[in-house]
Scaffold this motif. Structure first.
Motif, PDB file in Angstrom:
ATOM      1  N   HIS A 132      -6.589  -2.194  -1.162  1.00 51.86           N
ATOM      2  CA  HIS A 132      -5.288  -1.594  -0.640  1.00 51.86           C
ATOM      3  C   HIS A 132      -5.720  -0.909   0.651  1.00 51.86           C
ATOM      4  O   HIS A 132      -4.944  -1.021   1.690  1.00 51.86           O
ATOM      5  CB  HIS A 132      -4.486  -0.653  -1.524  1.00 51.86           C
ATOM      6  N   TRP A 133      -6.633  -0.024   0.547  1.00 51.29           N
ATOM      7  CA  TRP A 133      -7.089   0.760   1.771  1.00 51.29           C
ATOM      8  C   TRP A 133      -7.519  -0.362   3.000  1.00 51.29           C
ATOM      9  O   TRP A 133      -7.107   0.020   4.015  1.00 51.29           O
ATOM     10  CB  TRP A 133      -8.456   1.582   1.169  1.00 51.29           C
ATOM     11  N   SER A 134      -8.295  -1.161   2.678  1.00 46.96           N
ATOM     12  CA  SER A 134      -8.817  -2.210   3.564  1.00 46.96           C
ATOM     13  C   SER A 134      -7.519  -2.882   4.480  1.00 46.96           C
ATOM     14  O   SER A 134      -7.718  -3.132   5.559  1.00 46.96           O
ATOM     15  CB  SER A 134      -9.536  -3.138   3.105  1.00 46.96           C
ATOM     16  N   SER A 139      -4.188  -1.521   4.705  1.00 44.11           N
ATOM     17  CA  SER A 139      -3.446  -0.696   5.097  1.00 44.11           C
ATOM     18  C   SER A 139      -3.275  -0.420   6.618  1.00 44.11           C
ATOM     19  O   SER A 139      -4.023  -0.360   7.351  1.00 44.11           O
ATOM     20  CB  SER A 139      -3.769   0.619   4.641  1.00 44.11           C
ATOM     21  N   PRO A 140      -1.962  -0.479   7.088  1.00 41.05           N
ATOM     22  CA  PRO A 140      -1.469  -0.249   8.379  1.00 41.05           C
ATOM     23  C   PRO A 140      -1.418   0.979   8.734  1.00 41.05           C
ATOM     24  O   PRO A 140      -1.471   1.466  10.038  1.00 41.05           O
ATOM     25  CB  PRO A 140      -0.063  -0.933   8.406  1.00 41.05           C
ATOM     26  N   LYS A 141      -1.568   2.033   7.702  1.00 40.65           N
ATOM     27  CA  LYS A 141      -1.586   3.461   8.139  1.00 40.65           C
ATOM     28  C   LYS A 141      -2.533   4.063   8.927  1.00 40.65           C
ATOM     29  O   LYS A 141      -2.407   4.768   9.730  1.00 40.65           O
ATOM     30  CB  LYS A 141      -1.435   4.208   6.615  1.00 40.65           C
ATOM     31  N   ARG A 142      -3.678   3.640   8.911  1.00 38.19           N
ATOM     32  CA  ARG A 142      -4.913   4.233   9.607  1.00 38.19           C
ATOM     33  C   ARG A 142      -4.503   4.080  11.103  1.00 38.19           C
ATOM     34  O   ARG A 142      -4.759   4.931  11.864  1.00 38.19           O
ATOM     35  CB  ARG A 142      -5.934   3.245   9.328  1.00 38.19           C
ATOM     36  N   ALA A 155      -0.676   9.556   4.982  1.00 37.48           N
ATOM     37  CA  ALA A 155      -1.258   8.314   5.153  1.00 37.48           C
ATOM     38  C   ALA A 155      -2.589   8.286   4.448  1.00 37.48           C
ATOM     39  O   ALA A 155      -2.844   7.328   3.610  1.00 37.48           O
ATOM     40  CB  ALA A 155      -1.995   8.252   6.718  1.00 37.48           C
ATOM     41  N   TYR A 209      -0.922   7.461   0.808  1.00 36.76           N
ATOM     42  CA  TYR A 209      -0.807   6.169   0.751  1.00 36.76           C
ATOM     43  C   TYR A 209      -1.982   5.156   0.761  1.00 36.76           C
ATOM     44  O   TYR A 209      -1.892   4.296   0.037  1.00 36.76           O
ATOM     45  CB  TYR A 209       0.107   5.576   2.057  1.00 36.76           C
ATOM     46  N   ASP A 210      -2.908   5.629   1.367  1.00 37.40           N
ATOM     47  CA  ASP A 210      -4.312   4.754   1.206  1.00 37.40           C
ATOM     48  C   ASP A 210      -5.059   4.977   0.305  1.00 37.40           C
ATOM     49  O   ASP A 210      -6.076   4.404  -0.125  1.00 37.40           O
ATOM     50  CB  ASP A 210      -4.970   4.876   2.713  1.00 37.40           C
TER      51      ASP A 210
END
Length: 86
Positions: free
Chosen positions: A15-17, A19-22, A69, A72-73
């Motif tokens: 999920h972290w990888s 993620s668009p949030k970064r 963020a 979410y991540d």
């Protein structure tokens, strides 16, 4: 422009990888962002990035958008370690 390396733990690496949030949150203060995963510790990840304005970067880290963020991540904020290129 200094390069930073940040490490931390996450709930779910996939999920972290993905993620668009970064990019959404940190793209305004960081460029050339790369992600890393520790193959021996499944929830330990890292980032490298170039940051022109450290005060702006810190402001984003401390902002509600930055906190959202991270939530979410699935980032564990208490595990964040940031290294600055010398």
């Amino acid at each position: 422009m200094p390069r930073l390396i940040a490490t931390h733990e996450v709930d779910d690496v996939a999920h972290w990888s993905a993620s668009p949030k970064r990019e959404e949150v940190f793209g305004s203060v960081a460029t050339d962002i790369h992600t890393f995963v520790d193959p021996n510790r499944p929830n330990q990840v890292g980032l490298s990035m170039e940051v022109a304005d450290m005060a702006a970067f810190q402001a984003v880290m401390e902002s509600e958008a930055g906190a959202e963020a991270m939530r979410y991540d699935g980032v564990h904020p208490d595990t964040i370690v940031v290294y600055v290129e010398t």
